[in-house]
Design a protein around this motif. Structure first.
Motif, PDB file in Angstrom:
ATOM      1  N   VAL A  50       0.725  -1.030   0.059  1.00 22.86           N
ATOM      2  CA  VAL A  50      -0.069  -0.032  -0.011  1.00 22.86           C
ATOM      3  C   VAL A  50       0.866   1.207  -0.034  1.00 22.86           C
ATOM      4  O   VAL A  50       1.857   1.655   0.986  1.00 22.86           O
ATOM      5  CB  VAL A  50      -0.995   0.065   1.184  1.00 22.86           C
ATOM      6  N   SER A  51       0.730   2.165  -1.065  1.00 18.45           N
ATOM      7  CA  SER A  51       1.721   3.238  -1.070  1.00 18.45           C
ATOM      8  C   SER A  51       0.918   4.512  -0.375  1.00 18.45           C
ATOM      9  O   SER A  51      -0.373   4.226  -0.062  1.00 18.45           O
ATOM     10  CB  SER A  51       1.732   3.706  -2.623  1.00 18.45           C
ATOM     11  N   ALA A  52       1.701   5.285   0.081  1.00 18.59           N
ATOM     12  CA  ALA A  52       1.218   6.703   0.518  1.00 18.59           C
ATOM     13  C   ALA A  52       0.241   7.449  -0.217  1.00 18.59           C
ATOM     14  O   ALA A  52       0.738   7.363  -1.684  1.00 18.59           O
ATOM     15  CB  ALA A  52       2.419   7.398   1.119  1.00 18.59           C
ATOM     16  N   MET A  53      -0.905   7.729  -0.082  1.00 16.04           N
ATOM     17  CA  MET A  53      -1.672   8.344  -0.719  1.00 16.04           C
ATOM     18  C   MET A  53      -1.411   9.809  -1.066  1.00 16.04           C
ATOM     19  O   MET A  53      -0.758  10.461  -0.154  1.00 16.04           O
ATOM     20  CB  MET A  53      -3.107   8.453  -0.268  1.00 16.04           C
ATOM     21  N   GLU A  54      -1.656  10.264  -2.166  1.00 14.18           N
ATOM     22  CA  GLU A  54      -1.121  11.414  -2.753  1.00 14.18           C
ATOM     23  C   GLU A  54      -2.269  12.379  -2.764  1.00 14.18           C
ATOM     24  O   GLU A  54      -2.374  13.689  -2.377  1.00 14.18           O
ATOM     25  CB  GLU A  54      -0.663  11.439  -4.286  1.00 14.18           C
ATOM     26  N   PRO A 105      -6.432  12.617  -0.610  1.00 18.44           N
ATOM     27  CA  PRO A 105      -7.123  11.811   0.517  1.00 18.44           C
ATOM     28  C   PRO A 105      -8.260  10.740  -0.449  1.00 18.44           C
ATOM     29  O   PRO A 105      -8.791  11.375  -1.364  1.00 18.44           O
ATOM     30  CB  PRO A 105      -8.160  12.937   0.846  1.00 18.44           C
ATOM     31  N   VAL A 106      -8.241   9.640   0.132  1.00 16.14           N
ATOM     32  CA  VAL A 106      -9.379   8.661  -0.511  1.00 16.14           C
ATOM     33  C   VAL A 106     -10.386   8.204   0.886  1.00 16.14           C
ATOM     34  O   VAL A 106      -9.632   7.993   1.597  1.00 16.14           O
ATOM     35  CB  VAL A 106      -8.622   7.543  -0.889  1.00 16.14           C
ATOM     36  N   SER A 149     -13.003   6.602   2.981  1.00 12.33           N
ATOM     37  CA  SER A 149     -13.531   5.270   3.353  1.00 12.33           C
ATOM     38  C   SER A 149     -15.088   5.398   3.581  1.00 12.33           C
ATOM     39  O   SER A 149     -15.619   6.368   4.457  1.00 12.33           O
ATOM     40  CB  SER A 149     -12.999   4.646   4.498  1.00 12.33           C
ATOM     41  N   PRO A 171     -11.333  10.325   5.210  1.00 15.25           N
ATOM     42  CA  PRO A 171     -10.075   9.846   4.644  1.00 15.25           C
ATOM     43  C   PRO A 171      -9.370   8.608   5.314  1.00 15.25           C
ATOM     44  O   PRO A 171      -9.349   8.563   6.573  1.00 15.25           O
ATOM     45  CB  PRO A 171      -9.008  10.999   4.438  1.00 15.25           C
ATOM     46  N   VAL A 207      -5.090   1.913   5.809  1.00 17.25           N
ATOM     47  CA  VAL A 207      -5.837   1.408   4.551  1.00 17.25           C
ATOM     48  C   VAL A 207      -6.172  -0.107   4.846  1.00 17.25           C
ATOM     49  O   VAL A 207      -7.371  -0.677   4.718  1.00 17.25           O
ATOM     50  CB  VAL A 207      -5.080   1.527   3.306  1.00 17.25           C
TER      51      VAL A 207
END
Length: 136
Positions: free
Chosen positions: A68-72, A74-75, A77, A83, A87
């Motif tokens: 899981v990469s750091a989010m660039e 906000p995603v 949930s 956000p 994850v």
């Protein structure tokens, strides 16, 4: 009855999850005592309820080895209406807790999102967006 709210989709639209017997009893109450419309969803499990714990445990195990990469950006949930922070943990927990779709839409709007695009074979979510934002 042993039911939980599995989805809070829009004003006036909730999805319940639990055993088939409990769902049948709730359908009877909705129809006979409140005049509400109840419709059974064609699903194979009691999703977004504690009955999904065996699947959540397997998902947790699978996610341990998933990069899981750091989010660039906000995603959000739909389990927390915020956000993602962790994850892997939150994805597994989302099998057990309600989908907070209505609250997620409101949080996105508060964050400045003003355009929603549905990708997929229908327009159900588009209708829920319009209904939710119009009522807010």
């Amino acid at each position: 009855l042993g039911l939980v709210v599995a989805n809070d989709n829009a004003p006036g639209q909730l999805v319940l999850s639990g055993s088939v017997d409990a769902l049948e009893a709730a359908e009877d109450v909705a129809r006979d005592e409140t005049g509400a419309r109840a419709r059974r969803l064609d699903v194979t499990g009691a999703f977004h309820s504690p009955l999904m714990e065996p699947a959540a445990a397997r998902l947790r195990a699978a996610l341990e080895s998933t990069p899981v990469s750091a989010m660039e950006i906000p995603v959000y949930s739909n389990g927390s209406a915020a956000p993602f922070v962790d994850v892997r943990d939150e994805l597994a927990e989302n099998l057990l807790r309600p989908v907070r779709w209505r609250e997620t839409l409101l949080a996105l709007r508060t964050a400045g999102v003003d355009r929603f695009v549905e990708l997929g074979p229908g327009a159900v979510l588009t209708g829920l967006v319009k209904r939710t934002l119009a009522a807010a």
